[in-house]
Enzyme design. Structure first.
Site, PDB file in Angstrom:
ATOM      1  N   PRO A  66     -43.445   8.591  13.630  1.00 48.80           N
ATOM      2  CA  PRO A  66     -44.473   9.047  12.695  1.00 48.80           C
ATOM      3  C   PRO A  66     -45.416   7.950  12.213  1.00 48.80           C
ATOM      4  O   PRO A  66     -45.005   6.821  11.969  1.00 48.80           O
ATOM      5  CB  PRO A  66     -43.656   9.601  11.521  1.00 48.80           C
ATOM      6  CG  PRO A  66     -42.292   9.047  11.678  1.00 48.80           C
ATOM      7  CD  PRO A  66     -42.080   8.828  13.143  1.00 48.80           C
ATOM      8  N   ASN A  67     -46.664   8.355  12.112  1.00 48.87           N
ATOM      9  CA  ASN A  67     -47.764   7.536  11.573  1.00 48.87           C
ATOM     10  C   ASN A  67     -48.259   6.451  12.523  1.00 48.87           C
ATOM     11  O   ASN A  67     -49.258   5.796  12.235  1.00 48.87           O
ATOM     12  CB  ASN A  67     -47.386   6.919  10.206  1.00 48.87           C
ATOM     13  CG  ASN A  67     -47.047   7.995   9.193  1.00 48.87           C
ATOM     14  OD1 ASN A  67     -47.850   8.906   8.978  1.00 48.87           O
ATOM     15  ND2 ASN A  67     -45.866   7.942   8.611  1.00 48.87           N
ATOM     16  N   ARG A  77     -54.050   2.421   9.797  1.00 48.73           N
ATOM     17  CA  ARG A  77     -52.926   2.338   8.872  1.00 48.73           C
ATOM     18  C   ARG A  77     -52.587   0.881   8.511  1.00 48.73           C
ATOM     19  O   ARG A  77     -52.235   0.088   9.386  1.00 48.73           O
ATOM     20  CB  ARG A  77     -51.726   2.959   9.589  1.00 48.73           C
ATOM     21  CG  ARG A  77     -50.456   2.889   8.837  1.00 48.73           C
ATOM     22  CD  ARG A  77     -49.298   3.278   9.739  1.00 48.73           C
ATOM     23  NE  ARG A  77     -48.094   3.320   8.957  1.00 48.73           N
ATOM     24  CZ  ARG A  77     -46.881   3.283   9.448  1.00 48.73           C
ATOM     25  NH1 ARG A  77     -46.694   3.233  10.754  1.00 48.73           N
ATOM     26  NH2 ARG A  77     -45.840   3.310   8.662  1.00 48.73           N
ATOM     27  N   TYR A  98     -49.853  -3.750  10.292  1.00 51.84           N
ATOM     28  CA  TYR A  98     -49.686  -3.208  11.641  1.00 51.84           C
ATOM     29  C   TYR A  98     -50.794  -3.616  12.622  1.00 51.84           C
ATOM     30  O   TYR A  98     -50.729  -3.255  13.790  1.00 51.84           O
ATOM     31  CB  TYR A  98     -49.573  -1.678  11.565  1.00 51.84           C
ATOM     32  CG  TYR A  98     -48.367  -1.238  10.757  1.00 51.84           C
ATOM     33  CD1 TYR A  98     -47.072  -1.508  11.198  1.00 51.84           C
ATOM     34  CD2 TYR A  98     -48.515  -0.588   9.533  1.00 51.84           C
ATOM     35  CE1 TYR A  98     -45.958  -1.136  10.455  1.00 51.84           C
ATOM     36  CE2 TYR A  98     -47.412  -0.198   8.783  1.00 51.84           C
ATOM     37  CZ  TYR A  98     -46.139  -0.479   9.246  1.00 51.84           C
ATOM     38  OH  TYR A  98     -45.041  -0.107   8.506  1.00 51.84           O
ATOM     39  N   ASN A 102     -40.299   2.851  19.240  1.00 47.79           N
ATOM     40  CA  ASN A 102     -40.558   2.473  17.852  1.00 47.79           C
ATOM     41  C   ASN A 102     -40.391   3.760  17.043  1.00 47.79           C
ATOM     42  O   ASN A 102     -41.314   4.574  16.959  1.00 47.79           O
ATOM     43  CB  ASN A 102     -41.956   1.893  17.681  1.00 47.79           C
ATOM     44  CG  ASN A 102     -42.171   1.413  16.240  1.00 47.79           C
ATOM     45  OD1 ASN A 102     -41.394   1.755  15.334  1.00 47.79           O
ATOM     46  ND2 ASN A 102     -43.213   0.633  16.030  1.00 47.79           N
ATOM     47  N   ALA A 141     -40.572   5.314  10.669  1.00 49.90           N
ATOM     48  CA  ALA A 141     -39.732   5.589   9.486  1.00 49.90           C
ATOM     49  C   ALA A 141     -38.390   6.219   9.862  1.00 49.90           C
ATOM     50  O   ALA A 141     -37.400   6.048   9.137  1.00 49.90           O
ATOM     51  CB  ALA A 141     -40.482   6.493   8.518  1.00 49.90           C
ATOM     52  N   GLU A 179     -35.726  -1.394  21.260  1.00 55.22           N
ATOM     53  CA  GLU A 179     -36.355  -1.000  19.998  1.00 55.22           C
ATOM     54  C   GLU A 179     -37.471  -1.995  19.664  1.00 55.22           C
ATOM     55  O   GLU A 179     -37.271  -3.204  19.784  1.00 55.22           O
ATOM     56  CB  GLU A 179     -35.273  -1.049  18.912  1.00 55.22           C
ATOM     57  CG  GLU A 179     -35.751  -0.739  17.525  1.00 55.22           C
ATOM     58  CD  GLU A 179     -34.730  -1.174  16.468  1.00 55.22           C
ATOM     59  OE1 GLU A 179     -33.839  -2.005  16.756  1.00 55.22           O
ATOM     60  OE2 GLU A 179     -34.853  -0.692  15.347  1.00 55.22           O
ATOM     61  N   HIS A 226     -40.445  -2.992  16.664  1.00 49.28           N
ATOM     62  CA  HIS A 226     -41.140  -2.805  15.388  1.00 49.28           C
ATOM     63  C   HIS A 226     -42.294  -3.796  15.337  1.00 49.28           C
ATOM     64  O   HIS A 226     -42.093  -4.984  15.632  1.00 49.28           O
ATOM     65  CB  HIS A 226     -40.208  -3.023  14.199  1.00 49.28           C
ATOM     66  CG  HIS A 226     -39.111  -2.021  14.171  1.00 49.28           C
ATOM     67  ND1 HIS A 226     -39.325  -0.721  13.799  1.00 49.28           N
ATOM     68  CD2 HIS A 226     -37.815  -2.118  14.537  1.00 49.28           C
ATOM     69  CE1 HIS A 226     -38.190  -0.060  13.909  1.00 49.28           C
ATOM     70  NE2 HIS A 226     -37.259  -0.869  14.372  1.00 49.28           N
ATOM     71  N   ARG A 267     -38.773  -6.729   4.735  1.00 53.74           N
ATOM     72  CA  ARG A 267     -39.586  -5.903   3.835  1.00 53.74           C
ATOM     73  C   ARG A 267     -38.685  -5.242   2.777  1.00 53.74           C
ATOM     74  O   ARG A 267     -37.744  -5.866   2.304  1.00 53.74           O
ATOM     75  CB  ARG A 267     -40.392  -4.897   4.677  1.00 53.74           C
ATOM     76  CG  ARG A 267     -41.373  -5.608   5.632  1.00 53.74           C
ATOM     77  CD  ARG A 267     -42.103  -4.644   6.531  1.00 53.74           C
ATOM     78  NE  ARG A 267     -42.926  -3.714   5.769  1.00 53.74           N
ATOM     79  CZ  ARG A 267     -43.501  -2.618   6.287  1.00 53.74           C
ATOM     80  NH1 ARG A 267     -43.339  -2.365   7.592  1.00 53.74           N
ATOM     81  NH2 ARG A 267     -44.215  -1.813   5.542  1.00 53.74           N
TER      82      ARG A 267
HETATM   83  C1  DQA Z   1     -42.284   0.142  11.787  1.00 55.55           C
HETATM   84  C2  DQA Z   1     -41.488  -0.299  10.548  1.00 55.55           C
HETATM   85  C3  DQA Z   1     -40.955   0.919   9.808  1.00 55.55           C
HETATM   86  O1  DQA Z   1     -40.224   0.498   8.661  1.00 55.55           O
HETATM   87  C4  DQA Z   1     -42.098   1.790   9.338  1.00 55.55           C
HETATM   88  O2  DQA Z   1     -41.605   2.948   8.697  1.00 55.55           O
HETATM   89  C5  DQA Z   1     -43.045   2.131  10.432  1.00 55.55           C
HETATM   90  C6  DQA Z   1     -43.385   1.118  11.416  1.00 55.55           C
HETATM   91  C7  DQA Z   1     -42.930  -1.054  12.511  1.00 55.55           C
HETATM   92  O3  DQA Z   1     -43.391  -0.865  13.616  1.00 55.55           O
HETATM   93  O4  DQA Z   1     -43.013  -2.156  11.945  1.00 55.55           O
HETATM   94  O5  DQA Z   1     -43.609   3.216  10.450  1.00 55.55           O
HETATM   95  O6  DQA Z   1     -41.389   0.758  12.701  1.00 55.55           O
END
Ligand code: DQA
Length: 144
Positions: free
Chosen positions: A9-10, A17, A22, A73, A76, A97, A99, A106
């Site tokens: 998501p997002n 964003r 990011y 990725n 959340a 994985e 990020h 964080r």
């Molecule tokens: C994320 C880190 C997550 O905590 C966050 O909710 C994201 C992006 C990252 O790519 O740094 O949506 O996965």
């Protein structure tokens, strides 16, 4: 070899964003660059993004017998989704994985991570470059 890059998501809002966290690369550009990178390496890359946990579980299940490796990725859902962890374990496809930020530095709630338990490697805090490193890690894993 076929690899799948899954985003949660997002991440479709990359570039818009929170660019300080990011970065400024948008999602479409990232996907195009990953597909081109795959071509250079002789690997087919499929990209998929969803804001919905069940969609991502369905997508992971559909990769069984279809994809050789997954870059994921979970965004959340990293911190909440036992269902995505279980789906990755169920299909048994090698997964890395990624990020973009480093969630471990964080907020406290980002230190909880379920999906990591189904991944042989984690790349975090390297910006969008981390996706390309994950592709390299999967190719190494699958060819050596
Ligand atoms: C994320 C880190 C997550 O905590 C966050 O909710 C994201 C992006 C990252 O790519 O740094 O949506 O996965």
């Amino acid at each position: 070899m076929k690899l799948t890059v899954l985003n949660g998501p997002n991440l479709n809002l990359l570039g818009i964003r929170e660019p300080d966290i990011y970065g400024k690369t948008d999602y479409k550009t990232l996907c195009e660059e990953l597909i081109a990178y795959g071509k250079e390496k002789g690997v087919e890359i499929e990209t998929y993004q969803s804001n919905h946990e069940g969609d991502l579980v369905d997508k992971i299940q559909s990769l069984y017998g279809e994809s050789d490796g997954v870059v994921i990725n979970p965004a959340a859902f990293t911190h909440t989704s036992v269902a995505m962890l279980d789906a990755l374990k169920a299909v048994g496809i090698p997964a890395v994985e990624v990020h973009i930020s480093d969630p471990d530095t964080r907020e406290e709630f980002r230190k909880i991570n379920y999906v990591r338990l189904a991944c042989f490697k984690t790349i975090k805090g390297h910006g969008v470059k981390g996706y390309f490193e994950a592709v390299d890690a999967l190719i190494d894993h699958l060819t050596t």
